[in-house]
Every structure is written in structure tokens, then in C-alpha cells.
Design an enzyme around this catalytic site. Structure first.
Site, PDB file in Angstrom:
ATOM      1  N   ILE A  12       0.838  -1.200   0.000  1.00  0.00           N
ATOM      2  CA  ILE A  12       0.000   0.000   0.000  1.00  0.00           C
ATOM      3  C   ILE A  12       0.872   1.248   0.000  1.00  0.00           C
ATOM      4  O   ILE A  12       0.633   2.195  -0.747  1.00  0.00           O
ATOM      5  CB  ILE A  12      -0.942   0.008   1.231  1.00  0.00           C
ATOM      6  CG1 ILE A  12      -1.834  -1.243   1.219  1.00  0.00           C
ATOM      7  CG2 ILE A  12      -1.774   1.296   1.290  1.00  0.00           C
ATOM      8  CD1 ILE A  12      -2.695  -1.415  -0.017  1.00  0.00           C
ATOM      9  N   LYS A 211     -13.620  -0.672   7.796  1.00  0.00           N
ATOM     10  CA  LYS A 211     -12.593  -1.499   7.151  1.00  0.00           C
ATOM     11  C   LYS A 211     -12.667  -2.952   7.638  1.00  0.00           C
ATOM     12  O   LYS A 211     -12.671  -3.900   6.842  1.00  0.00           O
ATOM     13  CB  LYS A 211     -11.212  -0.911   7.459  1.00  0.00           C
ATOM     14  CG  LYS A 211     -10.057  -1.781   7.069  1.00  0.00           C
ATOM     15  CD  LYS A 211      -9.928  -1.896   5.571  1.00  0.00           C
ATOM     16  CE  LYS A 211      -9.033  -3.036   5.167  1.00  0.00           C
ATOM     17  NZ  LYS A 211      -8.826  -3.109   3.746  1.00  0.00           N
ATOM     18  N   CYS A 265      -5.014  -9.814   4.599  1.00  0.00           N
ATOM     19  CA  CYS A 265      -6.147  -8.973   5.019  1.00  0.00           C
ATOM     20  C   CYS A 265      -7.283  -9.811   5.584  1.00  0.00           C
ATOM     21  O   CYS A 265      -7.565  -9.773   6.771  1.00  0.00           O
ATOM     22  CB  CYS A 265      -6.669  -8.174   3.828  1.00  0.00           C
ATOM     23  SG  CYS A 265      -5.377  -7.439   2.849  1.00  0.00           S
TER      24      CYS A 265
HETATM   25  N1  SAJ Z   1     -11.448 -16.298  -1.727  1.00  0.00           N
HETATM   26  C1  SAJ Z   1     -12.257 -17.419  -1.782  1.00  0.00           C
HETATM   27  N2  SAJ Z   1     -13.498 -17.289  -2.324  1.00  0.00           N
HETATM   28  C2  SAJ Z   1     -13.967 -16.093  -2.808  1.00  0.00           C
HETATM   29  C3  SAJ Z   1     -13.143 -14.972  -2.737  1.00  0.00           C
HETATM   30  C4  SAJ Z   1     -11.888 -15.106  -2.184  1.00  0.00           C
HETATM   31  O1  SAJ Z   1     -11.883 -18.511  -1.348  1.00  0.00           O
HETATM   32  O2  SAJ Z   1     -15.099 -16.076  -3.298  1.00  0.00           O
HETATM   33  C5  SAJ Z   1     -10.108 -16.391  -1.121  1.00  0.00           C
HETATM   34  C6  SAJ Z   1      -8.994 -16.041  -2.107  1.00  0.00           C
HETATM   35  O3  SAJ Z   1      -8.599 -17.137  -2.866  1.00  0.00           O
HETATM   36  C7  SAJ Z   1      -7.920 -15.554  -1.155  1.00  0.00           C
HETATM   37  C8  SAJ Z   1      -8.703 -14.891  -0.022  1.00  0.00           C
HETATM   38  O4  SAJ Z   1     -10.011 -15.428  -0.110  1.00  0.00           O
HETATM   39  O5  SAJ Z   1      -7.171 -16.623  -0.626  1.00  0.00           O
HETATM   40  C9  SAJ Z   1      -8.768 -13.389  -0.063  1.00  0.00           C
HETATM   41  O6  SAJ Z   1      -8.908 -12.929  -1.408  1.00  0.00           O
HETATM   42  P1  SAJ Z   1      -9.853 -11.715  -1.817  1.00  0.00           P
HETATM   43  O7  SAJ Z   1      -9.712 -11.517  -3.275  1.00  0.00           O
HETATM   44  O8  SAJ Z   1     -11.233 -11.952  -1.306  1.00  0.00           O
HETATM   45  O9  SAJ Z   1      -9.323 -10.485  -0.977  1.00  0.00           O
HETATM   46  P2  SAJ Z   1      -7.876  -9.804  -0.759  1.00  0.00           P
HETATM   47  O10 SAJ Z   1      -7.351 -10.298   0.547  1.00  0.00           O
HETATM   48  O11 SAJ Z   1      -7.011  -9.935  -1.944  1.00  0.00           O
HETATM   49  O12 SAJ Z   1      -8.313  -8.277  -0.624  1.00  0.00           O
HETATM   50  C10 SAJ Z   1      -9.280  -7.912   0.341  1.00  0.00           C
HETATM   51  C11 SAJ Z   1     -10.316  -7.008  -0.332  1.00  0.00           C
HETATM   52  N3  SAJ Z   1     -11.452  -6.801   0.546  1.00  0.00           N
HETATM   53  C12 SAJ Z   1     -12.739  -7.041   0.144  1.00  0.00           C
HETATM   54  O13 SAJ Z   1     -13.000  -7.447  -0.956  1.00  0.00           O
HETATM   55  C13 SAJ Z   1     -13.813  -6.745   1.121  1.00  0.00           C
HETATM   56  C14 SAJ Z   1      -9.675  -5.655  -0.673  1.00  0.00           C
HETATM   57  O14 SAJ Z   1     -10.625  -4.750  -1.192  1.00  0.00           O
HETATM   58  C15 SAJ Z   1      -9.004  -5.061   0.575  1.00  0.00           C
HETATM   59  O15 SAJ Z   1      -8.391  -3.815   0.302  1.00  0.00           O
HETATM   60  C16 SAJ Z   1      -7.956  -6.039   1.044  1.00  0.00           C
HETATM   61  O16 SAJ Z   1      -8.627  -7.255   1.422  1.00  0.00           O
HETATM   62  C17 SAJ Z   1      -7.226  -5.425   2.236  1.00  0.00           C
HETATM   63  O17 SAJ Z   1      -6.098  -4.956   2.044  1.00  0.00           O
HETATM   64  O18 SAJ Z   1      -7.792  -5.340   3.333  1.00  0.00           O
END
Ligand code: SAJ
Length: 436
Positions: A12, A211, A265
């Protein structure tokens, strides 16, 4: 405001510092790691992120950005350091307070301090308390030290998705909460210079909870589909078909099951609520534990798939925490790989490939090597490259044509046509492929 000092040049901090620099601010980027400071100063980025290299190069070559181990006097200070959790899942805020202590001696009346790191509710106020305690000269009324602080303090949580950081830093809406109205206004004025999305104003504790709630919402919803995946396997049906059809309901939008939730996150932030309110967060905790249990569940499935093979060779496809990114922090794929290595590393072979990840500690091999004479192709990450694999080519190289797709990312019909036994996480034995 003309100058900004960004503490922490990570996922970030570095993009944020570059954006402010390219928007005309004089920016000092600070990091505790010498090699990060050196790389940034030579116009290179130590993080893989679309568009970041060009951005850092431009910011350095224009002279607007420079990196250093120590902060410098600035109009605004942005704290963007990691907030991991400790051994008992309690938030580790040591980096935030270490950053605050570094900038406190430099603060002048009218400066702005922004906490961007994700923090438990109340942390921004605690940062202000530390400033007030260490700099009484910045306190107008000793009876109300925080309220009369002559430095603005606010929380502006980042909300960007790795893989889309630069676009989302600019275009996403932001929530900014200050300790008082002036602090909020001051921080909004600063972020307006780089954000094209709407900026919503609130107080610091609300911004902190916004957040945490966003990421907890996602974690809880992922845990729901992971739980349904386990149930559907037992029912002998496909959770993927269930989700697809349930999502036809106008008010249902289920997420995607998988081998676990990783990253820095979503796998971390819900604990910041649980640790502060353990008795009121049963649902959030249960969701976290469900998602954390997914890697072990995948390993149990793998054990069944290689049962009876004396020296099984397992080809793990993917090491990052999600598709098309090189970030492997808290990656469920690595947890699965390590668990399999402990089980089969001696008597068999467990290999891992990832074309995005650059981890010195991980013995990553090429795609060609990973599948050579494999008894099981185990898909752990939904990279584009894996989706595009030609099963006819893979069939020529493996020893046994068995694939376990934990992300439902392959074209199963093509893999079956190539002779593979296709196993999909969340699909029981009677499962059918999702209908189009
Ligand atoms: N995942 C699943 N199923 C899904 C979505 C994700 O198993 O349907 C898994 C992914 O494979 C991964 C994990 O969850 O291992 C997280 O991935 P993600 O794409 O859901 O999220 P991050 O961690 O890359 O980013 C999140 C985002 N938050 C939300 O969507 C609410 C992002 O906007 C934030 O800025 C970020 O966390 C953060 O920095 O907090």
C-alpha cells in the site's frame, strides 16, 4: 499541503507514495529494510503489481519521490505498515506505534497524521494519545490533551485488491475518519488530490470498523460456501451447481469455495474484532476457523486420492494466496504443500509450481517439471495459465491421469475427454459439471 512522508513502502505504502509524488507532492518514502530503500531509490519496485514499475520510475526520475530509512519533516505523515497478528491471534500493533514514535519528534502544529494500516477500533485515538503524551507542546489544553491536539489525526483505510492496486487506489471510494471534524477535513483535502472516487467522512472509530467489517463480511461469506461445499460433497452433489442456481435468485450472491482464505487482510482482520470482543463475535470466529480448516480438508482428500500408491508424486499447481498475483502471504496453497511434504516428502515426491511467485524459501519448479510422472495434479490456485493448460499434453507427461481441482477452475469436460479422473472440491461422487 505540499509534502508527504509515507512510513512503510509495502503493497500500500509504495503505490500511495508514488501516486502522491506523481500528483506533485514532495514525497519521502520510509522503510525499515535497507534493500527496499535502495531499490526504490534506483527507481525499481520490490513488489509485483500491475503498472507499479512505471509509476515508481516516474516518481523517482522526476525527483518528487525519494526513499530513506528515517522520516523527514512533512506536512502530512501516512502510516502504512503491516499489522499482523500474534501467536494467539491478537493484533500486533508494534509497527504502527514504532512508526508513530519515529514521526512524533518531527511533528509541527497543523501537520496531519494518517493511519492507513488496518487496525482494531480505537487505535487511531491511541496514536493521538501517544502524540499528546510525548509532545505536550502540541497540546493546547492539558485538561483535554487529545481533543486539543494541534496536529490532525485520522484513519483512512485502504480498500484495494492486490492485482488492481493502482486502479483501485485512485478509483475506489474512500472512508476517512478523523479524531475531530478538522482532522477529517484535512485528510479529505489530502486524499482528494489522488482519489477520483467519492470520499466519505466519518469519525476515526467508525472508519476503523468499516474497514474491518468489509473484510469480515467477505470472510464470513466465504466460510458459508466452504461449509456448503463440505455438505454438498457428503450429499454427492456439486456445490458449484448449487451456488450457480442459488445465485439466480435476485437477492443471493454467493461467493466461491476454495482451499482456504489467505493473504494479509481477510485471513487477519476479523481477528481484530474477535480479540477485542471475544464474547460477542462467535459467528466471526466460527467463520475464521472454518476457513482456516480448509487446507487440512484438502489434504484429507489428497490422502484418499493417492492411497495405495507406494511413492506418490504430487504436482501442486499454485503457491500464491489467490489467482494471478505473486503474493504468497498466508497462502493456503503453501500450507497444503507443506502438509503434503510432511506426509509424502520422504516416501514420495511433492512438487510445487507458480509462475507469479518469487519466494526464495520455496523450491518452485517449472510447469514441465511439476507434472513429470505425477500421480496427482493438484490445482490450488486459479491462475489464467492453469486454466489454459492443455490436458492432452499433460496426459502424455503424468504417470496417473488424476486431477483434483480445488478452485473449480479447469475445463473439466476437456480433462475428462483427455482421460483424466476429475475431482473437484465441493463435488461429491454423483456430481455433475456445472451446467452453462
Ligand atoms: N477467496 C475465496 N473465495 C472467494 C473470494 C476469495 O476462497 O469467493 C479467497 C482467495 O482465494 C484468497 C482470499 O479469499 O485466498 C482473499 O482474497 P480476496 O480476493 O477476497 O481479498 P484480498 O485479501 O485480496 O483483498 C481484500 C479485499 N477486501 C474485500 O474485498 C472486502 C480488498 O478490497 C481489501 O483492500 C484487502 O482485502 C485489504 O487490504 O484489506
Amino acid at each position: 499541503m505540499k509534502s508527504v512522508c509515507v512510513i512503510g513502502l509495502g503493497y500500500i505504502g509504495l503505490p500511495t507514495a508514488s501516486l502522491f509524488a506523481n500528483a506533485g507532492f514532495k514525497v519521502k518514502g520510509v522503510d525499515a529494510k535497507e534493500h527496499v530503500v535502495e531499490m526504490v531509490n534506483s527507481g525499481r519496485n520490490h513488489i509485483q503489481e500491475v503498472g507499479l514499475r512505471t509509476m515508481v520510475e516516474a516518481a523517482i526520475s522526476s525527483g518528487q519521490l525519494s526513499a530513506s530509512l528515517e522520516p523527514a519533516c512533512s506536512d502530512a505523515f501516512i502510516i502504512a505498515v503491516p499489522t499482523p497478528f500474534g501467536p494467539n491471534k491478537e493484533p500486533d500493533l508494534s509497527h504502527v506505534f514504532a512508526a508513530a514514535r519515529k514521526i512524533i519528534p518531527l511533528l509541527e502544529v497543523g501537520n496531519l497524521v494518517v493511519v492507513e494500516s488496518t487496525v482494531p477500533p480505537g487505535t487511531t485515538e491511541k496514536v493521538a494519545e501517544v502524540i499528546a503524551a510525548e509532545r505536550p507542546d502540541l497540546v493546547a489544553d492539558p485538561a483535554r490533551p487529545v481533543a486539543s491536539l494541534q496536529v490532525h489525526v485520522a484513519h483512512c483505510p485502504e480498500r484495494v485488491l492486490p492485482g488492481r492496486i493502482l486502479k483501485e487506489l485512485v478509483e475506489n471510494d474512500r472512508v476517512i475518519g478523523g479524531l475531530n471534524a478538522e482532522s477529517t477535513e484535512c485528510a479529505v483535502d489530502l486524499y482528494k488530490r489522488i482519489v477520483s472516487g467519492t470520499i466519505y467522512s466519518t469519525d476515526a472509530t467508525t472508519a476503523e470498523m468499516v474497514k474491518l467489517s468489509e473484510n469480515t463480511f467477505r470472510d464470513v461469506n466465504i466460510s458459508l460456501v466452504n461449509e456448503l461445499a463440505i455438505i454438498c460433497e457428503k450429499l454427492g452433489i456439486s456445490v458449484w451447481e448449487v451456488i450457480e442456481l442459488a445465485n439466480k435468485h435476485p437477492r443471493v450472491k454467493m461467493l466461491t469455495p476454495g482451499p482456504g482464505v489467505g493473504g494479509h487482510c481477510i485471513a487477519v482482520d476479523p481477528w481484530f474484532i474477535v480479540s477485542e470482543f471475544p464474547e460477542d463475535s462467535n459467528l466471526i470466529k466460527a467463520a475464521r476457523l472454518r476457513n482456516d480448516a480448509m487446507p487440512a480438508l484438502v489434504v484429507e482428500r489428497v490422502k484418499k486420492l493417492v492411497a495405495g500408491i507406494a511413492s506418490p508424486v504430487i504436482a501442486c499447481l499454485g503457491a500464491s494466496y489467490k489467482g494471478n498475483v505473486g503474493d504468497a502471504r498466508n497462502s493456503p496453497a503453501i500450507e497444503i504443500y507443506e502438509k503434503l511434504l510432511a506426509l509424502y516428502g520422504e516416501k514420495g515426491e511433492v512438487r510445487i509450481n507458480d509462475m507469479y511467485v518469487d519466494e526464495k524459501d520455496l523450491p518452485l519448479v517449472s510447469l514441465r517439471e511439476v507434472i513429470e510422472k505425477a500421480d496427482l495434479v493438484l490445482v490450488l490456485v486459479d491462475h489464467f495459465e492453469y486454466r489454459a493448460l492443455d490436458p492432452l499434453e499433460i496426459a502424455k507427461k503424468v504417470r496417473r491421469k488424476v486431477v483434483f481441482d480445488t478452485r473449480n477452475t479447469l475445463n473439466h469436460e476437456r480433462w475428462r475427454a483427455a482421460g483424466f479422473a476429475v475431482h473437484v472440491l465441493g463435488s461429491g461422487v454423483r456430481a455433475t459439471a456445472p451446467k452453462g
